[in-house]
Scaffold this active site. Sequence first.
Site, PDB file in Angstrom:
ATOM      1  N   CYS A   1      51.842  73.544  -3.937  1.00  0.00           N
ATOM      2  CA  CYS A   1      51.928  74.904  -3.413  1.00  0.00           C
ATOM      3  C   CYS A   1      53.068  74.979  -2.412  1.00  0.00           C
ATOM      4  O   CYS A   1      53.864  74.050  -2.275  1.00  0.00           O
ATOM      5  CB  CYS A   1      50.609  75.355  -2.783  1.00  0.00           C
ATOM      6  SG  CYS A   1      50.195  74.530  -1.237  1.00  0.00           S
ATOM      7  N   ASP A   2      53.135  76.081  -1.704  1.00  0.00           N
ATOM      8  CA  ASP A   2      54.249  76.351  -0.803  1.00  0.00           C
ATOM      9  C   ASP A   2      54.408  75.274   0.260  1.00  0.00           C
ATOM     10  O   ASP A   2      55.488  74.722   0.457  1.00  0.00           O
ATOM     11  CB  ASP A   2      54.029  77.719  -0.150  1.00  0.00           C
ATOM     12  CG  ASP A   2      55.267  78.230   0.548  1.00  0.00           C
ATOM     13  OD1 ASP A   2      55.124  78.966   1.517  1.00  0.00           O
ATOM     14  OD2 ASP A   2      56.380  77.883   0.121  1.00  0.00           O
TER      15      ASP A   2
END
Length: 477
Positions: free
Chosen positions: A393-394
């Site tokens: 994810c980010d």
Amino acid sequence: MANVVNVTQVNTPSTRARVQAFGGFLTNMVLPNIGAFIAWGILTALFIPSGWIPNEELEGIVGPAITYLLPLLLAITGGRMVAGQRGAVMGAIGAIGLIVGSDIPMFLGAMIIGPLGGWVIQKFDKSIENKVPAGFEMIVNNFSIGILGFLLMILSFFFIGPVIESANNLVTSAIKALVSTGLLPLLSIINEPAKVLFLNNVIDQGIYYPLGMQETLEAGKSIYFTVASNPGPGLGLLLAFSFFGQKAAKRTAPGAIIIHFFGGIHELYFPYVLMKPLTLIGMIAGGMSGITVFKIFDAGLVAGPSPGSIFSYLALTPKGNFVGIILGVLVAAVVSFIVTSIILKLDKKTEDDEVFASSIEKSKSMKSEGKKILSKTNEMPTMNNVSKISFACDAGAGSSALGATTFRKRLQKENISGIDVKHYRIEDVPRDSDIIVVHKDLLERARLTHIDKNIITIENYINDPNLVQIINDLKGS
């Protein structure tokens, strides 16, 4: 079969993907140092003249910490991300020139000079690779950092620092103009769409956090920490789906509420908004109403709440601000709930049913073709070759951690062993990963770094049909 990206297809990354990557880079400069920011926030909340227990001696730490400690940490982390320890040293050397040559806390400058210092030394090291005589490595390494660091420090003091300070003053003036004219709530029109497109870190870490820290030094708190991190709108949206959603959305929303509101992982509500984009109206209305309440009560936080949990909000609320902060969160939740509920009641479409039905049909057809995924050679290896699955994810610390933990438990429940499941920031996913799992809106960013990898996209971190299909494929391998 799960939604697998054809890894042989090379697409030019979109602007959004590049901005997401930039936001992720900013996040990973800030995230390892959040503890230091919170420590500074607690120090401020306790010991400044308007704090809980004013103390003139301990208040003396507040200024030096925000002027030197926090920017240096950011610069060191940024430099290390680019070029390891040598990059960290270069980042620190460059940052001290900014700090001494400026009259404001140099957060933005540190987030620029740190990676720049790392890039400079990285390029130098590459240029002399295999050219240094044996026995001279240490002297070259030390003097290269010393000379290049000296030049970067002087450049930062006389040129980079003043330019960044001018840009910071310009942005600060623009934001303060919004505050003085009462238009600050309009920021939600930008914030809420940006969040569901995974661009929230660019806004938070790049703009609101530096402005918030600067204002906190002057006023002991800042509303800027609340304009994009308020958990209220997401709570209202998930409550609306819990009552008026359909099928999978209604079933998973209550669990998402707990993780979002108490755990602070806002990514949990993004799929619901993306599934029904009109609900963005509810999110914007909730965000605007929350900012309005914060402004009316002159409420703010002493540091950036990361993660954006209600517990973080309460822990970072200074003396005399609890009523305004709590009301701002609650009002945002109520407004978001009402508007989203109306949208869901008026919308008779059943997209979630259709998505699940099509996923089932697709799974059946893919099973008949064999349980395989694309590889580097575009061949379809069997699932019994899978030994490492990476959730990305980010920032590598929120939704991916949740997805990896949940998936590991599913593997244990199905008695599937021998598969390593971990979570990472997208850019840090190991090269030996057999499968990379990302949210569909982070696909293009994942391609930037892992264009030759097997990428499976999901929409829901709790109960996505593609994750279920991976389990089924592994069981049948």
